[in-house]
Design a protein around this motif. Structure first.
Motif, short mmCIF file in Angstrom:
data_model
loop_
_atom_site.label_atom_id
_atom_site.label_comp_id
_atom_site.label_asym_id
_atom_site.label_seq_id
_atom_site.Cartn_x
_atom_site.Cartn_y
_atom_site.Cartn_z
N ALA A 124 0.86 -1.18 0.00
CA ALA A 124 0.00 0.00 0.00
C ALA A 124 0.90 1.23 0.00
CB ALA A 124 -0.92 0.02 1.22
N ASP A 125 0.56 2.20 -0.84
CA ASP A 125 1.38 3.42 -0.96
C ASP A 125 2.83 3.07 -1.28
OD1 ASP A 125 -0.86 4.97 -0.29
OD2 ASP A 125 -0.44 4.74 1.85
N SER A 126 2.99 2.08 -2.14
CA SER A 126 4.31 1.67 -2.66
C SER A 126 5.24 1.08 -1.60
CB SER A 126 5.00 2.87 -3.35
OG SER A 126 4.22 3.35 -4.42
N LYS A 127 4.68 0.62 -0.50
CA LYS A 127 5.53 -0.03 0.49
C LYS A 127 4.77 -1.18 1.16
CE LYS A 127 4.49 3.36 4.13
NZ LYS A 127 5.07 4.33 5.08
N LEU A 128 5.51 -2.14 1.64
CA LEU A 128 4.93 -3.31 2.28
C LEU A 128 4.44 -2.93 3.68
CD1 LEU A 128 4.60 -6.33 1.43
CD2 LEU A 128 6.59 -6.80 2.87
N GLN A 129 3.20 -3.26 3.97
CA GLN A 129 2.62 -2.88 5.25
C GLN A 129 1.82 -4.04 5.85
OE1 GLN A 129 0.61 0.96 5.46
NE2 GLN A 129 1.46 1.55 3.47
N PHE A 130 1.62 -3.96 7.16
CA PHE A 130 0.79 -4.95 7.85
C PHE A 130 -0.68 -4.54 7.76
CE2 PHE A 130 4.74 -5.82 10.36
CZ PHE A 130 4.86 -7.16 10.00
N PHE A 131 -1.54 -5.53 7.58
CA PHE A 131 -2.98 -5.34 7.60
C PHE A 131 -3.60 -6.50 8.38
CE2 PHE A 131 -1.67 -3.00 3.87
CZ PHE A 131 -2.44 -1.84 3.94
N PRO A 132 -4.82 -6.33 8.87
CA PRO A 132 -5.50 -7.47 9.51
C PRO A 132 -5.66 -8.60 8.51
CG PRO A 132 -6.65 -5.40 9.97
CD PRO A 132 -5.64 -5.10 8.91
N PRO A 133 -5.75 -9.83 8.98
CA PRO A 133 -5.96 -10.93 8.04
C PRO A 133 -7.30 -10.78 7.32
CG PRO A 133 -6.24 -11.66 10.32
CD PRO A 133 -5.68 -10.27 10.37
N LYS A 134 -7.42 -11.43 6.19
CA LYS A 134 -8.64 -11.34 5.38
C LYS A 134 -9.87 -11.63 6.22
CE LYS A 134 -10.45 -12.98 0.93
NZ LYS A 134 -10.23 -13.92 -0.20
N TYR A 135 -10.92 -10.80 6.03
CA TYR A 135 -12.17 -10.92 6.79
C TYR A 135 -11.95 -10.79 8.29
CZ TYR A 135 -13.54 -13.01 2.31
OH TYR A 135 -13.74 -13.26 0.97
N ASP A 136 -10.85 -10.14 8.71
CA ASP A 136 -10.54 -10.00 10.14
C ASP A 136 -10.52 -11.36 10.83
OD1 ASP A 136 -10.06 -7.29 10.35
OD2 ASP A 136 -12.18 -6.79 10.60
N SER A 137 -9.99 -12.36 10.12
CA SER A 137 -10.02 -13.73 10.63
C SER A 137 -8.84 -14.01 11.56
CB SER A 137 -10.02 -14.73 9.47
OG SER A 137 -8.94 -14.48 8.58
N HIS A 138 -8.73 -13.22 12.64
CA HIS A 138 -7.71 -13.47 13.67
C HIS A 138 -8.00 -14.83 14.29
CE1 HIS A 138 -6.68 -9.13 13.52
NE2 HIS A 138 -7.98 -8.99 13.35
N ARG A 139 -6.96 -15.66 14.46
CA ARG A 139 -7.21 -17.00 14.97
C ARG A 139 -5.91 -17.61 15.49
NH1 ARG A 139 -6.74 -16.65 9.62
NH2 ARG A 139 -5.79 -18.33 8.38
N THR A 140 -6.07 -18.65 16.30
CA THR A 140 -4.94 -19.40 16.82
C THR A 140 -4.94 -20.79 16.19
OG1 THR A 140 -5.00 -18.22 18.92
CG2 THR A 140 -3.88 -20.35 18.89
N LEU A 141 -3.78 -21.22 15.70
CA LEU A 141 -3.66 -22.48 14.99
C LEU A 141 -2.69 -23.40 15.72
CD1 LEU A 141 -3.32 -20.99 11.38
CD2 LEU A 141 -5.41 -21.76 12.52
N VAL A 142 -3.21 -24.43 16.34
CA VAL A 142 -2.31 -25.40 16.97
C VAL A 142 -1.55 -26.15 15.88
CG1 VAL A 142 -3.68 -25.69 19.06
CG2 VAL A 142 -4.19 -27.12 17.07
N VAL A 143 -0.34 -26.58 16.19
CA VAL A 143 0.49 -27.28 15.20
C VAL A 143 0.95 -28.61 15.79
CG1 VAL A 143 1.26 -25.17 14.08
CG2 VAL A 143 2.61 -26.12 15.96
N PRO A 144 1.11 -29.63 14.95
CA PRO A 144 1.58 -30.92 15.45
C PRO A 144 3.02 -30.82 15.94
CG PRO A 144 1.51 -30.90 13.05
CD PRO A 144 0.86 -29.64 13.50
N THR A 145 3.43 -31.81 16.70
CA THR A 145 4.74 -31.79 17.35
C THR A 145 5.89 -31.64 16.37
OG1 THR A 145 3.86 -33.19 19.10
CG2 THR A 145 6.25 -33.04 18.92
N PHE A 146 5.84 -32.38 15.25
CA PHE A 146 6.96 -32.31 14.31
C PHE A 146 7.12 -30.90 13.75
CE2 PHE A 146 3.84 -32.42 10.91
CZ PHE A 146 4.47 -31.80 9.83
N LEU A 147 5.99 -30.23 13.48
CA LEU A 147 6.06 -28.87 12.93
C LEU A 147 6.54 -27.89 13.99
CD1 LEU A 147 5.68 -27.00 10.55
CD2 LEU A 147 3.25 -26.80 11.13
#
Length: 428
Positions: A270-293
């Motif tokens: 945005a405005d010719s520079k990389l910026q942070f934005f909320p995730p699509k549809y404001d889909s803030h979430r927590t993702l558990v990951v398996p042990t190997f990952l």
């Protein structure tokens, strides 16, 4: 001879007559504000036109002459200024306006009222001649919203032609996808490691196991990734303090805590520079990951000092490069050996992955959902993990529980263990 009632006046001027009607408003001096239209040759027709305008005024459908004369270019400015959408949506709409809609109607110096059904069809024909079907459809969708929003202030009705389903049903073509196997993901990961190191290997498996969107992975930083999160969560929102405390009790290292990634943002230009934005549809979430990952993520973060969890070849964000062209096509389609003085660095040949050759990176996300569905997890847990809203009663009453998350970790770990057994011939 003039025909007059309280609010409508018809008067002849030369060979034509003009009708005036009260707009329902008053001038600053207290006198009534009238609008008019001339050029009539029949006094009765002129009088009826005035009566029709009074009817529209009474029923709230009247368009004032000065409003109807608003130029399309001016209305486009107002419409863009009033937008309130996510960054990507707004960027798409603005691109359609500035690249296709504004230049066309600016050249014609057209008002909003000039865009009748014939003008609408002419623009549609112009767009279809310039763009592919999908892109043309997006432009016409935006143009339709612009005209719809002009009702009733600038035009009485929208000239947009709505597609009505008649006749034989024709099924829309669907992208052909092959089942995602752990073997295919492993080869993609090995290819990605050849392209941009250990970050590439872990990137592919993270997307396959979490279903994160590419821009969310590109923007993932240390403080939101295992093993740092949730201890390093910046806690930017005081109203979320209860969730922050619950995260500390539910996720993290050791004991009964579950390793997880927190999706809080994505990166976009945005405005010719990389910026942070909320995730699509404001889909803030927590993702558990398996042990190997979890182990792979911990090793990766230990191996470099960048803020980005998955740094690009030169250390910056993957969002700052053309990932599809620079990375993904070689990873999925394969590439010849690269060496010699004109190359950035020697690189062995990369084998193609048949099930992903010519396909989009996004299909890794699709495959992640298919794995969860195959393993029989609840619809609410799956859709929440993908960042989708669940409609209806299920979306209101359901929640993602610890047993649901542990079940997801278990089945994902089993996929990895099964792959290792097949690759090594040994029980894991």
């Amino acid at each position: 001879m003039a025909r007059i009632n309280q609010h409508v006046h018809v008067e002849w001027r030369g060979g034509t007559c003009r009708v005036k009607w009260w707009s329902g408003e008053y001038l600053p001096n207290g006198r009534k504000r009238y609008e008019s239209k001339g050029g009539f040759t029949d006094e009765t027709v002129a009088y009826q036109h005035g009566q029709n305008k009074l009817y529209e005024i009474r029923h709230g459908t009247h368009v004032k002459n000065r409003d109807g004369a608003t130029l399309m270019t001016d209305w486009l400015d107002d419409w863009l200024d009033a937008m309130d959408h996510g960054h990507l949506t707004e960027r798409t709409y603005r691109s359609a306006v500035e690249t296709h809609i504004r230049p066309y109607f600016k050249k014609q110096n057209a008002s909003v009222a000039d865009v009748d059904i014939l003008a609408y069809r002419a623009f549609k024909k112009h767009v279809n001649s310039k763009l592919k079907a999908g892109s043309a459809g997006n432009v016409m969708m935006v143009f339709g919203m612009i005209l719809d929003d002009a009702v009733p202030r600038l035009i009485t009705t929208s000239p947009v032609e709505r597609t009505r389903r008649r006749g034989k049903f024709v099924k829309k073509p669907k992208e052909r996808k092959k089942d995602m196997t752990p073997e295919a993901v492993e080869q993609l990961a090995i290819n990605a490691q050849t392209v941009f190191g250990q970050a590439g290997y872990v990137f592919i498996w993270t997307m396959a196991m979490t279903g994160m969107r590419p821009a969310e992975l590109f923007g993932l930083t240390r403080e939101y990734c295992y093993p740092n999160w949730p201890g390093t969560d910046p806690r930017p929102d005081p109203e979320e303090s209860e969730r922050y405390d619950e995260d500390m009790e539910r996720y993290g290292q050791g004991g009964e805590l579950m390793p997880a990634i927190r999706v809080e943002r994505q990166v976009q230009y945005a405005d010719s520079k990389l910026q942070f934005f909320p995730p699509k549809y404001d889909s803030h979430r927590t993702l558990v990951v398996p042990t190997f990952l979890a182990d792979l993520l911990a090793e990766l973060l230990e191996s470099h000092d960048r803020d980005w969890v998955f740094p690009a070849i030169l250390g910056g964000s993957l969002g700052a490069v053309n990932f599809d062209y620079k990375y993904w096509r070689d990873i999925a389609d394969g590439a010849d050996e690269r060496s010699g003085p004109r190359t950035r660095g020697a690189r062995p040949a990369i084998p193609a992955v048949p099930s992903f050759k010519g396909k989009r990176l996004y299909l890794l996300r699709h495959g992640a959902k298919a794995w969860l569905d195959e393993d029989g997890h609840s619809k609410f847990a799956v859709e929440s993990r993908m960042g989708h809203e669940v409609p209806g009663v299920e979306g209101v009453y359901s929640s993602v529980t610890v047993p649901m998350e542990r079940a997801i970790m278990k089945t994902l770990q089993e996929r990895w263990d099964g792959l290792q057994e097949r690759l090594t011939g040994k029980n894991v």
